[in-house]
Design a protein around this motif. Structure first.
Motif, PDB file in Angstrom:
ATOM      1  N   ILE A   1       0.835  -1.201   0.000  1.00 55.38           N
ATOM      2  CA  ILE A   1       0.000   0.000   0.000  1.00 55.38           C
ATOM      3  C   ILE A   1       0.871   1.253   0.000  1.00 55.38           C
ATOM      4  O   ILE A   1       0.618   2.212  -0.744  1.00 55.38           O
ATOM      5  N   VAL A   2       1.910   1.240   0.820  1.00 50.92           N
ATOM      6  CA  VAL A   2       2.818   2.386   0.905  1.00 50.92           C
ATOM      7  C   VAL A   2       3.419   2.719  -0.451  1.00 50.92           C
ATOM      8  O   VAL A   2       3.412   3.883  -0.888  1.00 50.92           O
TER       9      VAL A   2
ATOM     10  N   ALA B   1       3.245   6.171  -2.395  1.00 48.59           N
ATOM     11  CA  ALA B   1       4.456   6.990  -2.395  1.00 48.59           C
ATOM     12  C   ALA B   1       5.236   6.911  -3.697  1.00 48.59           C
ATOM     13  O   ALA B   1       5.979   7.847  -4.033  1.00 48.59           O
ATOM     14  N   CYS B   2       5.102   5.808  -4.428  1.00 46.24           N
ATOM     15  CA  CYS B   2       5.863   5.636  -5.673  1.00 46.24           C
ATOM     16  C   CYS B   2       5.012   5.839  -6.927  1.00 46.24           C
ATOM     17  O   CYS B   2       5.539   6.256  -7.960  1.00 46.24           O
ATOM     18  N   ASP B   3       3.723   5.540  -6.848  1.00 48.52           N
ATOM     19  CA  ASP B   3       2.893   5.569  -8.052  1.00 48.52           C
ATOM     20  C   ASP B   3       1.986   6.793  -8.150  1.00 48.52           C
ATOM     21  O   ASP B   3       1.724   7.269  -9.254  1.00 48.52           O
ATOM     22  N   ILE B   4       1.494   7.314  -7.019  1.00 46.79           N
ATOM     23  CA  ILE B   4       0.590   8.466  -7.065  1.00 46.79           C
ATOM     24  C   ILE B   4       1.348   9.770  -6.823  1.00 46.79           C
ATOM     25  O   ILE B   4       1.318  10.696  -7.638  1.00 46.79           O
TER      26      ILE B   4
ATOM     27  N   THR C   1      -0.452   2.282  10.879  1.00 48.81           N
ATOM     28  CA  THR C   1       0.852   1.833  10.409  1.00 48.81           C
ATOM     29  C   THR C   1       1.390   2.835   9.386  1.00 48.81           C
ATOM     30  O   THR C   1       0.777   3.879   9.125  1.00 48.81           O
ATOM     31  N   LEU C   2       2.517   2.493   8.810  1.00 48.02           N
ATOM     32  CA  LEU C   2       3.105   3.320   7.759  1.00 48.02           C
ATOM     33  C   LEU C   2       2.131   3.539   6.604  1.00 48.02           C
ATOM     34  O   LEU C   2       2.127   4.610   5.971  1.00 48.02           O
ATOM     35  N   ALA C   3       1.284   2.557   6.334  1.00 47.34           N
ATOM     36  CA  ALA C   3       0.304   2.707   5.253  1.00 47.34           C
ATOM     37  C   ALA C   3      -0.652   3.856   5.539  1.00 47.34           C
ATOM     38  O   ALA C   3      -0.991   4.641   4.643  1.00 47.34           O
ATOM     39  N   ASP C   4      -1.101   3.979   6.770  1.00 43.21           N
ATOM     40  CA  ASP C   4      -1.999   5.074   7.137  1.00 43.21           C
ATOM     41  C   ASP C   4      -1.270   6.417   7.087  1.00 43.21           C
ATOM     42  O   ASP C   4      -1.855   7.437   6.694  1.00 43.21           O
ATOM     43  N   CYS C   5       0.006   6.414   7.486  1.00 41.86           N
ATOM     44  CA  CYS C   5       0.811   7.638   7.396  1.00 41.86           C
ATOM     45  C   CYS C   5       0.878   8.154   5.966  1.00 41.86           C
ATOM     46  O   CYS C   5       1.010   9.371   5.743  1.00 41.86           O
ATOM     47  N   CYS C   6       0.805   7.259   4.996  1.00 39.33           N
ATOM     48  CA  CYS C   6       0.870   7.651   3.586  1.00 39.33           C
ATOM     49  C   CYS C   6      -0.501   7.952   2.997  1.00 39.33           C
ATOM     50  O   CYS C   6      -0.659   8.889   2.203  1.00 39.33           O
ATOM     51  N   LEU C   7      -1.502   7.153   3.363  1.00 42.40           N
ATOM     52  CA  LEU C   7      -2.822   7.331   2.754  1.00 42.40           C
ATOM     53  C   LEU C   7      -3.489   8.639   3.164  1.00 42.40           C
ATOM     54  O   LEU C   7      -4.061   9.342   2.314  1.00 42.40           O
TER      55      LEU C   7
END
Length: 214
Positions: free
Chosen positions: A96-97, A101-104, A161-167
Motif C-alpha cells: 500500500i505504501v 508513495a511511488c505511483d501516485i 501503520t506506515l500505510a496510514d501515514c501515507c494514505l
C-alpha cells in the motif's frame, strides 16, 4: 530533533504523523516550497534533492526522503511500531505504501504540477485533469489492496501503520484538489477514522506553525 517541513507537503505530513504517533518531541523549521526556500544553498547542503522533509537528528545527522526518515524513526523509537517485522502484515503494508508513495505522489507533487504549467504551458483545466487521472489510477489500486487486507479503521490491522501515514496525506491532497473520491469507500473509512485521532490531528496541515506564513 528538527524537522524541516512545509505544512501542505504530503511527504512532510507523513513524517509528522509518524512523529506524533510515537510521541516524539521535535522542533519544526518551516521551508516554504512555494517560494523556493528549498533551493537555498544551506538547505541543499543538508538535503541534496532540494525536497521536504528533512529530519536532523540529535546527533546532527540529516535525513531526507519521508520513507527513509520513518524507517529510521521506527528503528530508533520502537514504540508504536509502524512497520512490523513479520509477514503477511509487513508485505501488505509496504504494498500500500509503495502504491501511494511511488505511483501516485511523484507525478502529482508541486514541482511536477509547476513544470506542467510553467514549462509546458498546460492550462489549469488540463493540469487538474492530469491530477485527477493519477488519483483515479492510484486509488483504484489502493482500494483493492484495502479490500484484500480487510481494512476497517486502518489500512492493515487494528492500529495505524506506515500505510496510514501515507494514505491520509494523499487523500487530503485529493480532497483539496476537488477530485471525485466516491469510488473509494474503504479509503474514506480509513481517512475518517484516522483523522479523529490526536496524532493525526496534531500532524494536519491546518495545525502547523508555518501555515500562517505560507
Amino acid at each position: 530533533m528538527k524537522l524541516y517541513s512545509f505544512f501542505n507537503s504530503s511527504a512532510s505530513y507523513r513524517v509528522r504523523i509518524a512523529l506524533a504517533l510515537k510521541g516524539i518531541d521535535y522542533q519544526t523549521v518551516g521551508v516554504n516550497i512555494r517560494i523556493g526556500q528549498q533551493n537555498a544553498q544551506a538547505y541543499r547542503r543538508m538535503n541534496p534533492t532540494g525536497l521536504v522533509p528533512t529530519l536532523v537528528t540529535d546527533d546532527g545527522e540529516a535525513l531526507g526522503q519521508s520513507l527513509a526518515i520513518i524507517d529510521w524513526l521506527d528503528r530508533h523509537f520502537p514504540q508504536s511500531r509502524l512497520l512490523p517485522d513479520s509477514d503477511p502484515a509487513r508485505s501488505r503494508i509496504l504494498e500500500i505504501v509503495y502504491a501511494i508513495a511511488c505511483d501516485i505522489h511523484p507525478v502529482n507533487n508541486l514541482r511536477v504540477l509547476r513544470y506542467l504549467s510553467e514549462e509546458l504551458n498546460i492550462s489549469d483545466e488540463a493540469k487538474k485533469r492530469w491530477y485527477a487521472h493519477w488519483i483515479q489510477q492510484g486509488l483504484t489500486a489502493v482500494e483493492q489492496l484495502l479490500q484484500e487486507s480487510q481494512s476497517e479503521s486502518y489500512c492493515v490491522g487494528n492500529t495505524p501503520t506506515l500505510a496510514d501515514c501515507c494514505l491520509i496525506p494523499q487523500w487530503a491532497n485529493a480532497l483539496r484538489m476537488e477530485c471525485d473520491l466516491s469510488a473509494y469507500p474503504r479509503c474514506k473509512a480509513v481517512y475518517d477514522a484516522c483523522t479523529q485521532l490526536p496524532a493525526f490531528i496534531a500532524a494536519a496541515p491546518e495545525n502547523q506553525q508555518d501555515k500562517l506564513s505560507a
